[in-house]
Design a protein around this motif. Sequence first.
Motif, PDB file in Angstrom:
ATOM      1  N   SER A   1      -4.037  -1.516  17.483  1.00 28.16           N
ATOM      2  CA  SER A   1      -4.821  -2.651  17.987  1.00 28.16           C
ATOM      3  C   SER A   1      -3.918  -3.883  18.006  1.00 28.16           C
ATOM      4  O   SER A   1      -3.013  -4.014  17.187  1.00 28.16           O
ATOM      5  CB  SER A   1      -6.066  -2.898  17.135  1.00 28.16           C
ATOM      6  OG  SER A   1      -5.718  -3.340  15.856  1.00 28.16           O
TER       7      SER A   1
ATOM      8  N   ASP B   1      -3.834  -8.289  19.618  1.00 28.49           N
ATOM      9  CA  ASP B   1      -4.447  -9.396  20.345  1.00 28.49           C
ATOM     10  C   ASP B   1      -3.641  -9.649  21.605  1.00 28.49           C
ATOM     11  O   ASP B   1      -2.411  -9.675  21.566  1.00 28.49           O
ATOM     12  CB  ASP B   1      -4.477 -10.671  19.490  1.00 28.49           C
ATOM     13  CG  ASP B   1      -5.534 -10.599  18.397  1.00 28.49           C
ATOM     14  OD1 ASP B   1      -6.558  -9.941  18.629  1.00 28.49           O
ATOM     15  OD2 ASP B   1      -5.326 -11.186  17.324  1.00 28.49           O
TER      16      ASP B   1
ATOM     17  N   SER C   1      -8.114 -15.216  23.766  1.00 25.68           N
ATOM     18  CA  SER C   1      -7.495 -13.915  23.510  1.00 25.68           C
ATOM     19  C   SER C   1      -8.574 -12.911  23.102  1.00 25.68           C
ATOM     20  O   SER C   1      -9.684 -13.291  22.733  1.00 25.68           O
ATOM     21  CB  SER C   1      -6.426 -14.016  22.417  1.00 25.68           C
ATOM     22  OG  SER C   1      -7.022 -14.322  21.181  1.00 25.68           O
ATOM     23  N   ALA C   2      -8.207 -11.656  23.172  1.00 27.46           N
ATOM     24  CA  ALA C   2      -9.126 -10.580  22.785  1.00 27.46           C
ATOM     25  C   ALA C   2      -8.340  -9.486  22.087  1.00 27.46           C
ATOM     26  O   ALA C   2      -7.134  -9.344  22.296  1.00 27.46           O
ATOM     27  CB  ALA C   2      -9.822 -10.013  24.014  1.00 27.46           C
ATOM     28  N   GLN C   3      -9.035  -8.744  21.258  1.00 26.71           N
ATOM     29  CA  GLN C   3      -8.386  -7.648  20.559  1.00 26.71           C
ATOM     30  C   GLN C   3      -8.611  -6.356  21.341  1.00 26.71           C
ATOM     31  O   GLN C   3      -9.734  -6.031  21.715  1.00 26.71           O
ATOM     32  CB  GLN C   3      -8.927  -7.493  19.144  1.00 26.71           C
ATOM     33  CG  GLN C   3      -8.146  -6.480  18.343  1.00 26.71           C
ATOM     34  CD  GLN C   3      -8.578  -6.434  16.902  1.00 26.71           C
ATOM     35  OE1 GLN C   3      -9.766  -6.473  16.615  1.00 26.71           O
ATOM     36  NE2 GLN C   3      -7.611  -6.355  16.006  1.00 26.71           N
ATOM     37  N   VAL C   4      -7.526  -5.640  21.600  1.00 26.35           N
ATOM     38  CA  VAL C   4      -7.565  -4.371  22.309  1.00 26.35           C
ATOM     39  C   VAL C   4      -7.164  -3.292  21.310  1.00 26.35           C
ATOM     40  O   VAL C   4      -6.189  -3.443  20.585  1.00 26.35           O
ATOM     41  CB  VAL C   4      -6.585  -4.381  23.509  1.00 26.35           C
ATOM     42  CG1 VAL C   4      -6.585  -3.048  24.223  1.00 26.35           C
ATOM     43  CG2 VAL C   4      -6.916  -5.503  24.463  1.00 26.35           C
ATOM     44  N   SER C   5      -7.947  -2.187  21.262  1.00 31.35           N
ATOM     45  CA  SER C   5      -7.612  -1.115  20.325  1.00 31.35           C
ATOM     46  C   SER C   5      -7.812   0.232  20.990  1.00 31.35           C
ATOM     47  O   SER C   5      -8.564   0.373  21.949  1.00 31.35           O
ATOM     48  CB  SER C   5      -8.471  -1.212  19.070  1.00 31.35           C
ATOM     49  OG  SER C   5      -9.835  -1.078  19.393  1.00 31.35           O
TER      50      SER C   5
ATOM     51  N   TYR D   1      -1.633   3.626  25.255  1.00 32.71           N
ATOM     52  CA  TYR D   1      -2.405   2.815  26.193  1.00 32.71           C
ATOM     53  C   TYR D   1      -2.440   1.346  25.773  1.00 32.71           C
ATOM     54  O   TYR D   1      -2.315   0.462  26.606  1.00 32.71           O
ATOM     55  CB  TYR D   1      -3.836   3.350  26.312  1.00 32.71           C
ATOM     56  CG  TYR D   1      -3.886   4.697  26.978  1.00 32.71           C
ATOM     57  CD1 TYR D   1      -3.950   4.801  28.356  1.00 32.71           C
ATOM     58  CD2 TYR D   1      -3.860   5.876  26.231  1.00 32.71           C
ATOM     59  CE1 TYR D   1      -3.993   6.034  28.980  1.00 32.71           C
ATOM     60  CE2 TYR D   1      -3.896   7.109  26.840  1.00 32.71           C
ATOM     61  CZ  TYR D   1      -3.964   7.183  28.210  1.00 32.71           C
ATOM     62  OH  TYR D   1      -3.997   8.406  28.825  1.00 32.71           O
ATOM     63  N   VAL D   2      -2.609   1.093  24.486  1.00 35.76           N
ATOM     64  CA  VAL D   2      -2.677  -0.284  23.994  1.00 35.76           C
ATOM     65  C   VAL D   2      -1.351  -1.011  24.249  1.00 35.76           C
ATOM     66  O   VAL D   2      -1.332  -2.180  24.605  1.00 35.76           O
ATOM     67  CB  VAL D   2      -3.038  -0.318  22.488  1.00 35.76           C
ATOM     68  CG1 VAL D   2      -2.891  -1.715  21.912  1.00 35.76           C
ATOM     69  CG2 VAL D   2      -4.454   0.195  22.289  1.00 35.76           C
TER      70      VAL D   2
ATOM     71  N   VAL E   1      -0.948  -2.819  27.631  1.00 31.93           N
ATOM     72  CA  VAL E   1      -1.749  -4.016  27.938  1.00 31.93           C
ATOM     73  C   VAL E   1      -0.961  -5.262  27.550  1.00 31.93           C
ATOM     74  O   VAL E   1      -0.594  -5.452  26.392  1.00 31.93           O
ATOM     75  CB  VAL E   1      -3.110  -3.975  27.175  1.00 31.93           C
ATOM     76  CG1 VAL E   1      -3.908  -5.234  27.479  1.00 31.93           C
ATOM     77  CG2 VAL E   1      -3.891  -2.731  27.530  1.00 31.93           C
TER      78      VAL E   1
ATOM     79  N   LEU F   1      -5.212  -9.842  29.676  1.00 30.20           N
ATOM     80  CA  LEU F   1      -6.480  -9.517  30.315  1.00 30.20           C
ATOM     81  C   LEU F   1      -6.810 -10.583  31.353  1.00 30.20           C
ATOM     82  O   LEU F   1      -6.490 -11.748  31.176  1.00 30.20           O
ATOM     83  CB  LEU F   1      -7.607  -9.457  29.286  1.00 30.20           C
ATOM     84  CG  LEU F   1      -7.459  -8.401  28.197  1.00 30.20           C
ATOM     85  CD1 LEU F   1      -8.562  -8.542  27.172  1.00 30.20           C
ATOM     86  CD2 LEU F   1      -7.473  -7.004  28.789  1.00 30.20           C
TER      87      LEU F   1
END
Length: 181
Positions: A136, A138, A164-168, A173-174, A177, A180
Amino acid sequence: MADTTKRQDIIVRILCVVFAFALWLYITNVENPTITREIDDIEVKFINEDKLIENQNLIMSPEQDISVTLTIEGPTTDVYNVKADEFRLEADLSAYSLQKGINEIPVEILSYPRNINIKNSTGFNRVRIEVDEYSSKDVPIYPDIDINTKTGSYAGEPQLTPTSAQVSGPFTYVNRVKYLL
């Protein structure tokens, strides 16, 4: 004379087809012999995926179409009426020590239609799954807003909250990124 021979030949052929059909009906309904058949695309349900993340910091990679093929045996009428959705198969991800990459895990057959037997199985089959590290991070969010104003008007820079956002998910794949929209 040739017409009567031709007519008799046609009648004999029609009677042969009728008798063959009647014999087939008798054998399948009265005798009901035991046959073997394969059932394809039986869905496997995975349980305890959250424990895989908690205990081993791993996660299943997405877009895996995991199903099995079972060979069943039983009376003809029962075997031909069986559908893949009548089976319930599960794989417990917390029961095994997995590692990043391709893993083979056993699948337990929990339920199946009565009057049939599953051939060459003691209740377990194996499926191949791909597992990746859980990750995960940010990432910034950039507004992608197309603003059209009337002539002589001015639009300010859009303000976005949160920034910002957290991607997990799986590391592969993470890691791809970057931001966004």
